[in-house]
Design a protein around this motif. Sequence first.
Motif, short mmCIF file in Angstrom:
data_model
loop_
_atom_site.label_atom_id
_atom_site.label_comp_id
_atom_site.label_asym_id
_atom_site.label_seq_id
_atom_site.Cartn_x
_atom_site.Cartn_y
_atom_site.Cartn_z
N LYS A 50 0.84 -1.21 0.00
CA LYS A 50 0.00 0.00 0.00
C LYS A 50 0.87 1.25 0.00
O LYS A 50 0.58 2.22 -0.71
N PHE A 51 1.95 1.24 0.78
CA PHE A 51 2.85 2.39 0.81
C PHE A 51 3.61 2.55 -0.51
O PHE A 51 3.82 3.66 -0.98
N VAL A 52 4.00 1.43 -1.11
CA VAL A 52 4.68 1.48 -2.41
C VAL A 52 3.74 2.08 -3.45
O VAL A 52 4.13 2.95 -4.25
N SER A 107 6.21 13.80 1.07
CA SER A 107 5.33 12.63 1.05
C SER A 107 6.07 11.40 0.56
O SER A 107 5.95 10.31 1.13
N LYS A 108 6.88 11.58 -0.49
CA LYS A 108 7.67 10.45 -0.99
C LYS A 108 8.64 9.96 0.09
O LYS A 108 8.81 8.76 0.28
N ALA A 109 9.26 10.89 0.80
CA ALA A 109 10.20 10.54 1.87
C ALA A 109 9.46 9.81 3.00
O ALA A 109 9.97 8.82 3.56
N PHE A 110 8.25 10.28 3.34
CA PHE A 110 7.44 9.63 4.37
C PHE A 110 7.14 8.18 3.99
O PHE A 110 7.34 7.26 4.79
N PHE A 111 6.69 7.97 2.74
CA PHE A 111 6.36 6.62 2.30
C PHE A 111 7.61 5.75 2.22
O PHE A 111 7.55 4.57 2.53
N LYS A 112 8.72 6.32 1.84
CA LYS A 112 9.98 5.56 1.78
C LYS A 112 10.37 5.09 3.19
O LYS A 112 10.77 3.93 3.37
N ARG A 113 10.23 5.96 4.19
CA ARG A 113 10.53 5.56 5.57
C ARG A 113 9.62 4.42 6.02
O ARG A 113 10.07 3.46 6.66
N LYS A 114 8.34 4.51 5.68
CA LYS A 114 7.39 3.46 6.05
C LYS A 114 7.75 2.14 5.36
O LYS A 114 7.74 1.07 6.00
N ILE A 115 8.09 2.20 4.08
CA ILE A 115 8.46 1.00 3.32
C ILE A 115 9.72 0.38 3.92
O ILE A 115 9.78 -0.84 4.14
N ASP A 116 10.71 1.21 4.23
CA ASP A 116 11.96 0.71 4.81
C ASP A 116 11.72 0.08 6.19
O ASP A 116 12.29 -0.97 6.51
#
Length: 165
Positions: A50-52, A107-116
């Motif tokens: 979902k985050f991706v 927002s992209k950085a937020f989603f990248k942190r969540k994915i990581d």
Amino acid sequence: MQLVAHHASNMAVNLTDLSLPQLEGLKGQLDQEVEFLTSSISQLKIAQNKFVEAKDSLNVLSPNNKGKELLVPLTSSMYVPGTLNDVEHVLVDVGTGYYVEKNVEDSKAFFKRKIDFLTKQIEKIQPALQEKHAMKQAVIEVMNLKIQQLQQSQQASPMVGSTKA
């Protein structure tokens, strides 16, 4: 064959010392643990996807698309027409019903942190799952060994009994 299982209390147990019913109980417990860990990994992967998806969908927000018509989802099966006016800011669901306005890069950085973060959690669970699978296989091997021994002793005992008669 020296097969040893480690319980949650970190106490080593020689599997060959356990009775068949105890092995069956241990196998049942390991089945539950494997199922739980597998389910946990699946749920983490769903959240990660979902985050991706959310991160990838931010690529649509470019100055070229400003003013373009699009369909805005009201439900999973109902949409209304809309126009893309702001391509620089989005509302991001940060959990428990809270939304925060962020620019696209944040927002992209937020989603990248969540994915990581989710990737690390999956990587933490994976070795435990592999260990439980290995323990389960060891228990099954010992169970099969004990069943063979039991069958051999039962085949041998009628012969002994028939010579007495």
